[in-house]
Design an enzyme around this catalytic site. Structure first.
Site, PDB file in Angstrom:
ATOM      1  CG  ASP A 190      -7.445   3.157   1.628  1.00 48.56           C
ATOM      2  OD1 ASP A 190      -8.239   2.675   0.798  1.00 48.56           O
ATOM      3  OD2 ASP A 190      -7.548   4.325   2.027  1.00 48.56           O
ATOM      4  CE  LYS A 202      -2.146   1.869   3.615  1.00 47.60           C
ATOM      5  NZ  LYS A 202      -2.975   2.035   4.803  1.00 47.60           N
TER       6      LYS A 202
END
Ligand code: SF4
Length: 213
Positions: A139, A121
């Site tokens: 996310d 991420k």
């Protein structure tokens, strides 16, 4: 509407809805985004933005932060939660940037992944926001929304969601699309309340409210 057509329509509608959506972490240098994104785990971006002010006042550059005592970093970042591990990662990451990359953040996904505390991420966020490269940041908002919209089918594991989205999202759209999902996830397609489908610009094409797959 097929999934690929639908995702293009969703991208366009979200562009209209959130034309200026960008990263909600404040930073003016690449290494600061690395620090912030580590602190943002299980913490709000708003809180991170306040905490880093104190951190950078005391340690204004990579060299200073690399030389700082981990306990001192921990004392400053504690309000973000998980202070011990975040401080340890930030310290190790700054040391690695200093020693192996001459104080620069590498613009290579695999090199980013090797930095302490940096997962897919974070590496995607850096690639997209700092270097303007294709990126998909999975996310919590992204994962919830793309499942509700029916762009992925019951996939919750971030890497699997990312891989599924790479197949249907044009690479140049991925980064901004994910930022817009954060805005939409906070304002409309919320996690803690029922999503506000009645005021959602995607209601007629969202699987959750009955659109065809
Ligand atoms: S229609 Fe509802 S579930 Fe679908 S994206 Fe909008 S708010 Fe979320």
């Amino acid at each position: 509407m097929r999934k690929k057509e639908r995702v293009l329509e969703i991208i366009e509608r979200l562009k209209k809805e959130y034309p200026d959506a960008g990263c909600t972490l404040d930073y003016n240098e690449a290494w600061k985004l690395l620090v912030s994104v580590r602190l943002a785990a299980q913490c709000t971006d708003a809180r991170v933005n306040v905490v880093v002010e104190g951190l950078y006042e005391k340690y204004p550059d990579i060299d200073a932060l690399a030389a700082a005592d981990v306990e001192d970093i921990e004392a400053i970042v504690r309000p973000c939660g998980l202070g011990k591990s975040k401080a340890r990662d930030i310290s190790a990451c700054m040391k690695m940037l200093k020693e192996e990359y001459d104080g620069r953040v590498p613009d290579d996904f695999d090199a980013l992944l090797k930095l302490p505390g940096v997962g897919r991420k974070s590496a995607n966020l850096i690639m997209g926001d700092v270097f303007g490269k294709p990126a998909i940041v999975t996310d919590t908002h992204c994962i919830r929304l793309v499942n509700r919209m029916g762009l992925v089918d019951g996939i919750k594991e971030p890497k699997k969601v990312e891989m599924a989205l790479w197949k249907i999202i044009p690479p140049k759209e991925g980064n901004d699309f994910c930022h817009r999902l954060v805005y939409h996830g906070r304002d409309v397609c919320t996690a803690r309340t029922k999503p506000y489908c009645d005021k959602c610009c995607l209601a007629d094409i969202c699987k959750k409210v009955g659109a065809d797959k």
